[in-house]
Design a protein around this motif. Structure first.
Motif, PDB file in Angstrom:
ATOM      1  N   ASP A  90       0.681  -0.828   0.466  1.00  0.00           N
ATOM      2  CA  ASP A  90      -0.073   0.064   0.030  1.00  0.00           C
ATOM      3  C   ASP A  90       1.325   1.402  -0.353  1.00  0.00           C
ATOM      4  O   ASP A  90       1.964   1.302   0.082  1.00  0.00           O
ATOM      5  CB  ASP A  90      -0.700  -0.252   1.422  1.00  0.00           C
ATOM      6  N   GLU A  91       0.305   2.218  -0.455  1.00  0.00           N
ATOM      7  CA  GLU A  91       0.676   3.526  -1.064  1.00  0.00           C
ATOM      8  C   GLU A  91       0.385   4.744   0.259  1.00  0.00           C
ATOM      9  O   GLU A  91      -1.172   4.609   0.109  1.00  0.00           O
ATOM     10  CB  GLU A  91       1.407   4.437  -2.221  1.00  0.00           C
ATOM     11  N   TRP A  92       0.272   4.607   1.600  1.00  0.00           N
ATOM     12  CA  TRP A  92      -0.442   5.640   2.485  1.00  0.00           C
ATOM     13  C   TRP A  92      -0.362   6.864   1.746  1.00  0.00           C
ATOM     14  O   TRP A  92       0.437   7.497   2.539  1.00  0.00           O
ATOM     15  CB  TRP A  92       0.066   5.557   3.761  1.00  0.00           C
ATOM     16  N   LEU A  93      -1.237   7.313   1.334  1.00  0.00           N
ATOM     17  CA  LEU A  93      -1.328   8.986   0.706  1.00  0.00           C
ATOM     18  C   LEU A  93      -1.465   9.791   1.784  1.00  0.00           C
ATOM     19  O   LEU A  93      -1.671  11.364   1.803  1.00  0.00           O
ATOM     20  CB  LEU A  93      -2.250   8.649  -0.189  1.00  0.00           C
ATOM     21  N   GLY A  94      -2.181   9.772   2.598  1.00  0.00           N
ATOM     22  CA  GLY A  94      -3.345  10.225   3.432  1.00  0.00           C
ATOM     23  C   GLY A  94      -3.930  10.220   4.528  1.00  0.00           C
ATOM     24  O   GLY A  94      -4.014   9.194   4.562  1.00  0.00           O
ATOM     25  N   VAL A  95      -4.419  11.574   5.274  1.00  0.00           N
ATOM     26  CA  VAL A  95      -5.594  10.838   6.346  1.00  0.00           C
ATOM     27  C   VAL A  95      -6.606  11.759   6.810  1.00  0.00           C
ATOM     28  O   VAL A  95      -6.768  12.959   5.966  1.00  0.00           O
ATOM     29  CB  VAL A  95      -4.214  11.212   8.237  1.00  0.00           C
ATOM     30  N   GLN A  96      -7.714  11.534   6.881  1.00  0.00           N
ATOM     31  CA  GLN A  96      -9.218  11.959   7.569  1.00  0.00           C
ATOM     32  C   GLN A  96      -8.564  12.499   8.897  1.00  0.00           C
ATOM     33  O   GLN A  96      -8.877  11.674   9.288  1.00  0.00           O
ATOM     34  CB  GLN A  96      -9.765  12.082   5.967  1.00  0.00           C
ATOM     35  N   VAL A  97      -9.307  13.138   9.145  1.00  0.00           N
ATOM     36  CA  VAL A  97      -9.583  13.750  10.439  1.00  0.00           C
ATOM     37  C   VAL A  97     -10.667  14.141  11.381  1.00  0.00           C
ATOM     38  O   VAL A  97      -9.818  15.843  10.329  1.00  0.00           O
ATOM     39  CB  VAL A  97      -7.756  14.043  11.874  1.00  0.00           C
ATOM     40  N   LYS A  98     -11.478  14.518  11.561  1.00  0.00           N
ATOM     41  CA  LYS A  98     -12.240  15.460  11.981  1.00  0.00           C
ATOM     42  C   LYS A  98     -13.013  15.502  11.213  1.00  0.00           C
ATOM     43  O   LYS A  98     -12.974  17.373  10.812  1.00  0.00           O
ATOM     44  CB  LYS A  98     -11.876  16.221  13.247  1.00  0.00           C
ATOM     45  N   GLY A  99     -12.770  14.989   9.534  1.00  0.00           N
ATOM     46  CA  GLY A  99     -13.909  15.807   8.106  1.00  0.00           C
ATOM     47  C   GLY A  99     -12.363  16.619   7.066  1.00  0.00           C
ATOM     48  O   GLY A  99     -13.389  17.043   6.655  1.00  0.00           O
ATOM     49  N   GLN A 100     -11.275  16.425   7.872  1.00  0.00           N
ATOM     50  CA  GLN A 100     -10.083  17.582   7.376  1.00  0.00           C
ATOM     51  C   GLN A 100      -9.724  16.256   6.473  1.00  0.00           C
ATOM     52  O   GLN A 100      -8.778  15.240   6.998  1.00  0.00           O
ATOM     53  CB  GLN A 100     -10.017  18.023   7.933  1.00  0.00           C
ATOM     54  N   THR A 123      -9.281   8.412   9.265  1.00  0.00           N
ATOM     55  CA  THR A 123      -8.648   6.633   8.218  1.00  0.00           C
ATOM     56  C   THR A 123      -7.585   7.684   7.308  1.00  0.00           C
ATOM     57  O   THR A 123      -7.465   8.799   7.908  1.00  0.00           O
ATOM     58  CB  THR A 123     -10.772   7.436   7.837  1.00  0.00           C
ATOM     59  N   ALA A 124      -7.105   6.166   7.061  1.00  0.00           N
ATOM     60  CA  ALA A 124      -5.918   7.131   6.329  1.00  0.00           C
ATOM     61  C   ALA A 124      -6.503   6.063   4.345  1.00  0.00           C
ATOM     62  O   ALA A 124      -7.050   5.260   4.631  1.00  0.00           O
ATOM     63  CB  ALA A 124      -4.872   4.870   6.868  1.00  0.00           C
ATOM     64  N   VAL A 125      -5.571   7.296   4.345  1.00  0.00           N
ATOM     65  CA  VAL A 125      -6.835   6.647   2.646  1.00  0.00           C
ATOM     66  C   VAL A 125      -5.009   6.102   1.807  1.00  0.00           C
ATOM     67  O   VAL A 125      -3.651   6.759   1.951  1.00  0.00           O
ATOM     68  CB  VAL A 125      -6.661   8.866   2.278  1.00  0.00           C
ATOM     69  N   VAL A 126      -5.524   5.002   1.064  1.00  0.00           N
ATOM     70  CA  VAL A 126      -4.502   4.572   0.728  1.00  0.00           C
ATOM     71  C   VAL A 126      -4.087   4.221  -0.427  1.00  0.00           C
ATOM     72  O   VAL A 126      -5.673   4.107  -1.092  1.00  0.00           O
ATOM     73  CB  VAL A 126      -4.123   3.092   1.353  1.00  0.00           C
ATOM     74  N   ALA A 127      -3.389   4.057  -1.075  1.00  0.00           N
ATOM     75  CA  ALA A 127      -3.534   3.409  -3.414  1.00  0.00           C
ATOM     76  C   ALA A 127      -3.324   2.434  -2.765  1.00  0.00           C
ATOM     77  O   ALA A 127      -1.697   1.648  -2.501  1.00  0.00           O
ATOM     78  CB  ALA A 127      -2.463   4.534  -3.887  1.00  0.00           C
ATOM     79  N   ARG A 128      -3.537   1.654  -3.667  1.00  0.00           N
ATOM     80  CA  ARG A 128      -4.256  -0.424  -2.946  1.00  0.00           C
ATOM     81  C   ARG A 128      -4.078  -0.728  -5.178  1.00  0.00           C
ATOM     82  O   ARG A 128      -5.662  -0.426  -5.490  1.00  0.00           O
ATOM     83  CB  ARG A 128      -4.502  -0.496  -2.807  1.00  0.00           C
ATOM     84  N   ASP A 129      -3.194  -0.627  -5.705  1.00  0.00           N
ATOM     85  CA  ASP A 129      -3.239  -1.583  -7.429  1.00  0.00           C
ATOM     86  C   ASP A 129      -4.322  -0.358  -8.157  1.00  0.00           C
ATOM     87  O   ASP A 129      -5.069  -1.127  -8.801  1.00  0.00           O
ATOM     88  CB  ASP A 129      -4.584  -3.316  -6.780  1.00  0.00           C
ATOM     89  N   GLY A 130      -3.955   1.075  -7.963  1.00  0.00           N
ATOM     90  CA  GLY A 130      -4.958   1.614  -8.632  1.00  0.00           C
ATOM     91  C   GLY A 130      -5.866   2.070  -8.665  1.00  0.00           C
ATOM     92  O   GLY A 130      -6.837   2.940  -8.714  1.00  0.00           O
TER      93      GLY A 130
END
Length: 601
Positions: free
Chosen positions: A514-524, A545-552
């Motif tokens: 996985d490529e961990w791209l970003g996080v969502q915290v309290k709606g941001q 919430t962890a935002v990840v890229a997996r297989d596109g």
């Protein structure tokens, strides 16, 4: 081998650096008295590195002849050939070997340097392994400025080292690697034994004299450890070090070692400090030199005779690699190259490496030894979850054994090692020999101890034994990666390499790759480029919430951040969490600690 002749042996090789730009060695093998159907083969592995590496993949243009007559060759399998020859004339085989692996295990050739192990270049002549072997290293116009260094016995060589070398048998021939190039070299004597050190690729700032002086201290300490005022079991010794931009490793041999280090880890002229990198290099030198006794001579019974055609299994690598890993840094301390605090720092690192490996609860260190061929040398993203290192845990077994013996007051692990050397006549040994020497010197059986420490996945009694020798083991807060149960790479984003068993990351569904791209915290939503960004944006929030890229695809994975200094509870039926707190060591009784580290009884 006695210098009785300067003519080629019954099995003779000529090696030439034929094409530096194409990375090709030219090899000519002459068999004085071949069999009618002479079999030859190239080893599939090299002793000391427990992986089938298929060296034959680099062999090409194999041809055979007797006089002017071409001899048919039949390939029997991936690494062996049969020559349909007569018995009444020498058999000559010629071939090329592609050499572009800049490691200590195989062979290398370019415009600046040549290096090879015999297992990569020298076909084994079946039925004549015990005969005398010789090797002629041919000078060429392209290598006119080069010199040669090898542990083989010179028979007739020029001042640069090119020429004829001898070996008593095939095992000796392939256990003496060859270094060629315009390298730096120096010499010293340790306990009456001549030592040579060659270094390729060093920067102009390299302080060779300091490296020689420090290595001499290591060698003298090791020889005295094993023999007191007695003699070492070799007449000379050669260190071959390849300094590269980024690298680390070593491979032991009977009277030499091949080493690789980062160029910046070498000592520098005018700099009296001892960097962590240089300390690591000295530990590597100590490790490979200690192997001269512990694995090259005192060795597993299964290695009494090497089978070069397949894996050679043993459950004793925890002893031969693990105990050597215990003594490598300990001998640096006894040689005066590090102090007590530095040694405890190194031990702390090893303890935490083991504690942060969930596989220690899955695989015993004896099983890890046996499985080295398919697990330790073939690591993947799940390796930390399924295996334990026989280097690191084996060194902690040695630590526990030494401290227990010292606590009971009758002997030490030093005495046990020397007792094994004597009992096994510096040759093959089994675990039964370890138990026998322990009982003889300690006055009781250690079968239960080894069963628990080596043949089970129980935790080692490190805190108890260290405390008895003036060292307190205390928990320290875990870093974020450890609390999450992750091993990552950071380069503009967070690339997940390993998800450790039982951790928060596994529970959230993060996966290797996985490529961990970003996080969502309290709606941001926030972009991250390194793992520390997660804690920065999360603040006091434990749900994100962890935002990840997996297989596109982009995935949003709910993640709960564990509190600092805590480990997440395992799910029902799961193994112990993978993220224990870090352990820190503190000296509470300097005198007791110094007695242990100095080797006093």
């Amino acid at each position: 081998m006695p210098k009785t002749t300067a003519v080629p042996a019954p099995v003779h090789y000529e090696v030439a650096a034929a094409n530096l730009q194409a990375h090709l060695y030219q090899v000519t093998l002459t068999i004085a008295q071949p069999q009618a159907r002479q079999t030859v083969s190239l080893p599939v592995w090299i002793p000391g590195s427990y992986l089938v590496r298929e060296f034959a993949k680099n062999l090409q243009n194999l041809q055979a002849r007797q006089g002017k007559r071409a001899v048919p060759l039949h390939q029997g399998d991936k690494h062996s050939w049969v020559a349909q020859c007569r018995e009444d004339a020498p058999l000559v085989l010629t071939y090329e070997v592609y050499a572009y692996d800049n490691s200590v295990r195989t062979a290398w050739l370019d415009s600046a340097r040549g290096f090879f192990n015999g297992t990569s270049l020298c076909l084994r002549v079946h039925g004549q392994e015990a005969a005398r072997h010789s090797l002629y290293i041919a000078p060429t116009p392209a290598t006119a400025a080069w010199s040669v260094a090898t542990g083989l016995a010179p028979l007739k060589t020029d001042k640069k080292g090119f020429g004829l070398y001898g070996a008593a048998h095939y095992d000796e021939l392939v256990d003496c690697p060859v270094e060629m190039g315009d390298f730096w070299q120096g010499h010293f004597t340790a306990c009456g034994v001549a030592h040579r050190f060659v270094v390729a690729g060093a920067a102009p700032s390299f302080d060779g004299e300091r490296l020689l002086a420090d290595t001499q201290k290591i060698c003298e300490t090791a020889i005295r450890f094993w023999h007191g005022k007695g003699k070492a079991p070799f007449g000379s010794y050669l260190f071959m070090l390849n300094a590269v931009h980024d690298g680390y490793g070593g491979l032991e041999h009977r009277n030499s070692t091949a080493l690789i280090c980062g160029r910046r880890d070498l000592p520098r002229v005018g700099d009296k400090r001892q960097s962590d990198g240089y300390t690591t290099l000295l530990g590597l030198i100590s490790h490979e030199y200690f192997h001269t006794w512990n694995v090259k001579r005192l060795r597993p019974a299964e290695f009494a005779t090497y089978d070069y055609d397949q894996e050679n299994y043993t459950q004793l690598l925890w002893f031969f690699e693990g105990f050597t890993s215990y003594y490598d840094d300990l001998l640096l301390r006894r040689a005066g190259l590090i102090d007590d605090a530095t040694y405890l720092k190194l031990i702390t690192k090893t303890i935490n490496q083991v504690l942060q490996t969930p596989g220690r609860k899955v695989q015993t260190v004896a099983q890890a030894s046996f499985d080295a061929w398919v697990k330790y040398y073939r690591q993947d993203e799940n390796t930390p979850n399924a295996t334990v290192s026989y280097y690191t845990k084996g060194s902690l077994v040695a630590l526990c054994l030494d401290l227990r013996l010292r606590q009971e007051g009758k002997t030490t692990l030093d005495d046990v090692m020397r007792g094994l050397w004597s009992r096994c006549k510096a040759g093959p040994m089994a675990e039964a020999d370890v138990l026998a020497v322990l009982e003889q010197l300690a006055g009781r059986s250690y079968a239960r101890d080894l069963q628990q420490w080596v043949h089970s996945t129980d935790e080692l009694p490190l805190a108890e034994l260290l405390a008895a020798h003036g060292v307190a083991a205390k928990s320290e807060p875990a870093q974020l990666a450890q609390r999450l149960g992750l091993r990552v790479a950071e380069n503009h984003s967070v690339q997940i390499k390993t998800v450790l068993r039982g951790g928060a990351a596994e529970k959230a569904g993060l996966a290797p790759g996985d490529e961990w791209l970003g996080v969502q915290v309290k709606g941001q939503g926030w972009r991250i480029s390194k793992l520390d960004d997660v804690g920065f944006y999360a603040g006091s929030q434990k749900q994100l919430t962890a935002v990840v890229a997996r297989d596109g695809r982009l995935l949003e994975l709910p993640l709960q951040l564990p509190l600092p200094g805590t480990s997440p509870a395992p799910a029902k039926g799961r193994s112990r969490p993978a993220t224990p707190d870090n352990v820190g060591l503190t000296c509470t009784d300097a005198a007791a600690t110094s007695r242990w580290l100095a080797g006093s009884a």
